[in-house]
Every structure is written in structure tokens, then in C-alpha cells.
Design an enzyme around this catalytic site. Structure first.
Site, PDB file in Angstrom:
ATOM      1  N   SER A   6       0.838  -1.197   0.000  1.00  0.00           N
ATOM      2  CA  SER A   6       0.000   0.000   0.000  1.00  0.00           C
ATOM      3  C   SER A   6       0.871   1.244   0.000  1.00  0.00           C
ATOM      4  CB  SER A   6      -0.909   0.014   1.218  1.00  0.00           C
ATOM      5  OG  SER A   6      -0.171   0.430   2.353  1.00  0.00           O
ATOM      6  N   LYS A   7       0.367   2.291  -0.661  1.00  0.00           N
ATOM      7  CA  LYS A   7       1.206   3.474  -0.814  1.00  0.00           C
ATOM      8  C   LYS A   7       1.490   4.142   0.524  1.00  0.00           C
ATOM      9  CE  LYS A   7       2.026   7.568  -3.452  1.00  0.00           C
ATOM     10  NZ  LYS A   7       1.394   8.720  -4.033  1.00  0.00           N
ATOM     11  N   ARG A   8       0.538   4.019   1.443  1.00  0.00           N
ATOM     12  CA  ARG A   8       0.717   4.651   2.749  1.00  0.00           C
ATOM     13  C   ARG A   8       1.975   4.083   3.422  1.00  0.00           C
ATOM     14  NH1 ARG A   8      -1.520   3.319   7.285  1.00  0.00           N
ATOM     15  NH2 ARG A   8      -2.754   1.717   6.267  1.00  0.00           N
ATOM     16  N   LYS A   9       2.144   2.774   3.286  1.00  0.00           N
ATOM     17  CA  LYS A   9       3.296   2.144   3.950  1.00  0.00           C
ATOM     18  C   LYS A   9       4.503   1.991   3.046  1.00  0.00           C
ATOM     19  CE  LYS A   9       0.582  -1.141   6.003  1.00  0.00           C
ATOM     20  NZ  LYS A   9       0.433  -2.538   6.105  1.00  0.00           N
TER      21      LYS A   9
END
Ligand code: GLU
Length: 495
Positions: A255-258
Site C-alpha cells: 500500500s502506498k501509505r506504507k
């Protein structure tokens, strides 16, 4: 329906192109090219609150960069358009009415509060939470009366009781689910607008999609979509569900957040060669055998098969990306490498736009010297800092070379020799030949010189060939750096 292969990539433009999405696009594209089919781009942009023009643009340009330009799509047009869902609302309304007319959906008057209570009750009883079909058998006359009176309602699919939905997935084989495990899903909202699973079915049917190749996270949607196809009396496409891509450490979904590596843009910004990236991306979840890694685009088209896509998710193999791209870069022409690294050096302000004559000379040698070591173009910023920023900071190990007994004297002598040698630093191979001859004459292994010389020129113990480094710097700079290294070595010896 004909048996022509028509596949689609159907991203939602909510911000960036996920690397998993790019892989889905690639597999669809490879499949289309192999079968002489059509690759369709469909923009799933019905969520006005989350969709932006910038995100659409990112998807278009990302696909272009990878060479996965659609045959039909919002930019290309085509006989099955429009290709953005936001422009297909009339079609959806038409087919929503059709579903109502044939009784495949029924009105549900459950309020939000009512549904929340149902949910809470099911949770408290430890049951799975789902709609319980409470309006399914409402008397049609009563339903009509309530609708006419303007009561808020949604339309739910009348999911058949006690049937099995079977999907013969091209990758996973037969997967099935019992309809008793599927709730009567909402297909049409109170405002008459159809929801996601419904519009996908309408589009896949009207666009004559033969194969739906998409992420495994859509498998539960697939069962629902199959029921909608059946309710409308339509044939279903073939399905292929791709395994998920996990984060680089192998735990959790990418995921882009992580993980910044989730966004295709990152790879573009880092300057991975697009051909190498495509080769690598194809290998994330598919392989020809257990040894063939490097394949051209044409070989990928020829060899790709859905049946040999892995069934289980795999971590994003970033180390492999580096070596595959390194392999591509080594086979590029030097001019191509030069063009690839130049923008990054210009961005740093190290090279002018256009480069001066001296900078052009340096760039050519640098490209040649770095080619072996390069995995992505922006790597040059770290690898070439020693050229443009000087060696104010000499690495600890490099300093060791300079303060070794006899090292400053050796460098000094060599510098003197350079002063008398016409070849000097103008040409790496001439310089090397002369240095060897000099060392031999002095009955000294050339190795003795190399460590201190590299340290003096670059401040490091590793990098391109020492004489390439000298050629990049040019005569005057070589002399200046040797002089200050001698001083630094002496100072370190006496401290
Ligand atoms: N729009 C969906 C997504 O971005 C894909 C839908 C599909 O491929 O059917 O996840």
C-alpha cells in the site's frame, strides 16, 4: 459475441497508478497482443468525490511510459465508447430500469438505522453481518404504494436460493460459492444510480469483454457479478484473478501509505529503464520456468500465459528489479546512458543546460565508466557526487589508504611523473599503460598506487576504474586532488 479477445484495464483514478495496477494492465496487454486481441482502457470514475483529472492523467501517462497504450480508451476513442464510466450514466439507468422491469431486483425500504440495528444484533450473536432479506417478499402492491408515496428505497438483487455460483478461473481453476452465502446486494441506489458491481457488468457486456483479468481482491465481486450477468440473461466473460503483491518485506498488502514502491511514479522518478521495468513487472507473479529472467517485450508477448501465473501472492522483489534493470542498462549504447543520467545531474545543478563543452566531455566518460554499475539513472546523483562536489569528506577507509606509511610520498612521485607525461589524465587507457610502465620501472606493484590514487581522486574506496575517474576529472583537477590528498595524508599521519 464473437470469440475475439477483448480485455480491459479498469482503474479508478483516485491518485496514482499502483504498481499492482500496472501489472494488471501489463498482463492484459500481453494477453491481447499475444492473441491478436484488443486492449481496452476503461476509466472507473464514478466516485466524483475521489476522482481527479490529475489522477486520470497519471494513469494515461504511466501506461504510455510502459508502452501499454490502449487500443480503445478515453483518449483513443473506439466503437464501444464512451470509455469513462462518468459518461455512461444514461446506459446504466437504462439497464437499471431493465433489471427492475424483469423483477431481478426488488425495492428495499430498510433505513440506515434499521440496517445498523440488524448489524449490531448479528454482531452480538456472533453471526456474520449481512442483509437478512426482510423486504424480499414484500407484497408488490405494497411496494408500489410505498414507492409512489416517495418513500426512500434501494434496489437489491434477488439472489437465487440454494444455488452454486461457479467460476472456472483461468489461473485458479474452478472456484465456487453457495448463493446462501451471498446477501441480496444493493445494485441501485435510492437516487436511481447503479453501484459498482452493476456498472462493471453492464460495461463488460456492452464492451464485449472476453476475459476479465484483474486482482484477486475482486474475486468476491466476481461471484456477485456473475449473478448479475445471469439475471440479465447474458454470457459471462472468462475470468483470471491475479495474486496480490505483498510489501517488499513480504508482510501485508502493498500500500502506498506504507510503501512508496506501491506507486509506479516512483520507478519513473528514480529512472528505471522502462524496458527493464516491464520485464521485471511481468515476473512479479508469472514466470516462464525457473531460470529465464531476462526477456524482451516480444518474447514476453510470445511466452506469457495465464495458466502459469502464480496462485499465491508474493513480495515485491525490489532486489530483482535492480539486477534486471542493470542487465538492460549494460546492453544500452553509451549515448543512451548519457541521455538517461544527464537530467539528474542537471537537476542537481552540476551540469548546465545545455552542458558546456567540458561538461559534455565529462558526461561521455562518466556514462561509459558508470554503465556497468548502473541500475537506475538517478543512482548517478549518489555515484557521481565525488566529481561535482569534490572530496572535502574523505571516507574513513579511503583515509586509511592515504595515511599508510609511504602513501603520500608515492602519490607525490606519481604526480611528478604525470607532470612529465604527455598522456596525463586525458585518456584513461593511455594513462593506465603509462602508470603500469612507471610502476614497473620503479619495481613496484601497480596495486600499491591504486588504493591511494582512488582515495585521492574520489575520497572513496569503490567506484568506476581509477583511470576512468581521472579522465572524468581532467588534468588540472587530478593534480589538485592529488596535492590535497598528500597534505591530508601527512596531516593524518602526524595526528
Ligand atoms: N476499478 C476497479 C479497481 O480499480 C477494477 C475493476 C475491475 O477490474 O473490474 O480496483
Amino acid at each position: 459475441m464473437t470469440d475475439a479477445v477483448r480485455v480491459r484495464f479498469a482503474p479508478s483514478p483516485t491518485g496514482y497508478l499502483h504498481i499492482g495496477g500496472a501489472r494488471t494492465a501489463l498482463y492484459n496487454w500481453l494477453y491481447a497482443r499475444q492473441k491478436g486481441g484488443t486492449f481496452v482502457l476503461r476509466m472507473e470514475d464514478t466516485d466524483a468525490a475521489r476522482n481527479t483529472d490529475a489522477a486520470r492523467e497519471t494513469i494515461f501517462r504511466g501506461l504510455d511510459w510502459l508502452g501499454l497504450t490502449p487500443d480503445e480508451g478515453p483518449e483513443q476513442g473506439g466503437p464501444f465508447g464512451p470509455y469513462s464510466q462518468s459518461e455512461r450514466q444514461d446506459l446504466y439507468r437504462h439497464w437499471a430500469n431493465q433489471l427492475i422491469e424483469i423483477g431481478a431486483v426488488y425495492p428495499c425500504f430498510a433505513t440506515k438505522k434499521e440496517l445498523a440495528e440488524l448489524r449490531a444484533k448479528q454482531e452480538a450473536a456472533g453471526e456474520s453481518t449481512r442483509y437478512d432479506g426482510r423486504y424480499r417478499d414484500l407484497d408488490p402492491a405494497e411496494a408500489k404504494r410505498r414507492i409512489d408515496a416517495g418513500e426512500e428505497h434501494t434496489w437489491r438483487l434477488r439472489v437465487p436460493e440454494d444455488e452454486t455460483v461457479e467460476v472456472d478461473d483461468e489461473i485458479r481453476g474452478v472456484v465456487r460459492v453457495e448463493t446462501k452465502d451471498i446477501e441480496d446486494i444493493i445494485l441501485i441506489r435510492g437516487n436511481g444510480m447503479p453501484i459498482y458491481n452493476f456498472v462493471v457488468v453492464i460495461d463488460d457486456h456492452l464492451m464485449e469483454i472476453s476475459h476479465v483479468i484483474r486482482g484477486e481482491d475482486h474475486l468476491t465481486n466476481t461471484f456477485k457479478q456473475v449473478l448479475i450477468f445471469k439475471a440479465l440473461g447474458w454470457d459471462t466473460p472468462r475470468y483470471a484473478h491475479l495474486p496480490l503483491i505483498l510489501g517488499p518485506t513480504g508482510s501485508g498488502k502493498l500500500s502506498k501509505r506504507k510503501h512508496p514502491e506501491a506507486a509506479l511514479e516512483l520507478y519513473q522518478q528514480k529512472g528505471y529503464p522502462e524496458a527493464g521495468l516491464v520485464n521485471w513487472l511481468a515476473s512479479v507473479g508469472w514466470s516462464l520456468d525457473d531460470k529465464t529472467e531476462v526477456m524482451t517485450r516480444d518474447e514476453l508477448i510470445e511466452r506469457f500465459s495465464l495458466a502459469s501465473v502464480n496462485r499465491s501472492g508474493a513480495r515485491l522483489p525490489l532486489d530483482k528489479l535492480d539486477w534486471i534493470c542493470g542487465d538492460y542498462l549494460r546492453r544500452f549504447g553509451v549515448a543512451e546512458i548519457e541521455a538517461g543520467i544527464r537530467p539528474y545531474l542537471q537537476q542537481k545543478g552540476w551540469v548546465a543546460e545545455p552542458p558546456t563543452a567540458e561538461q559534455s566531455r565529462q558526461l561521455r566518460v562518466l556514462a561509459r565508466a558508470q554503465q556497468e554499475r548502473l541500475r537506475f539513472y538517478s543512482q548517478i546523483v549518489e555515484d557521481a557526487a565525488w566529481i561535482y562536489e569534490g572530496v572535502a569528506k574523505i571516507e574513513g577507509k579511503a583515509m586509511k589508504n592515504l595515511k599508510k606509511a609511504g602513501a603520500p610520498e608515492l602519490l607525490e612521485e606519481y604526480l611528478e611523473f604525470l607532470g612529465t607525461s604527455a598522456a596525463c589524465a586525458v585518456d584513461a587507457s593511455a594513462m593506465e599503460t603509462r602508470a603500469k610502465a612507471w610502476a614497473e620501472q620503479r619495481e613496484l606493484g601497480i596495486g600499491k598506487l591504486m588504493g591511494p590514487l582512488r582515495s585521492a581522486l574520489t575520497g572513496k574506496t569503490q567506484g568506476p576504474g581509477v583511470f576512468d575517474c581521472a579522465e572524468i576529472l581532467g588534468n588540472a583537477e587530478v593534480a589538485a586532488r592529488i596535492k590535497s590528498a598528500v597534505a591530508a595524508g601527512r596531516a593524518a599521519q602526524s595526528s
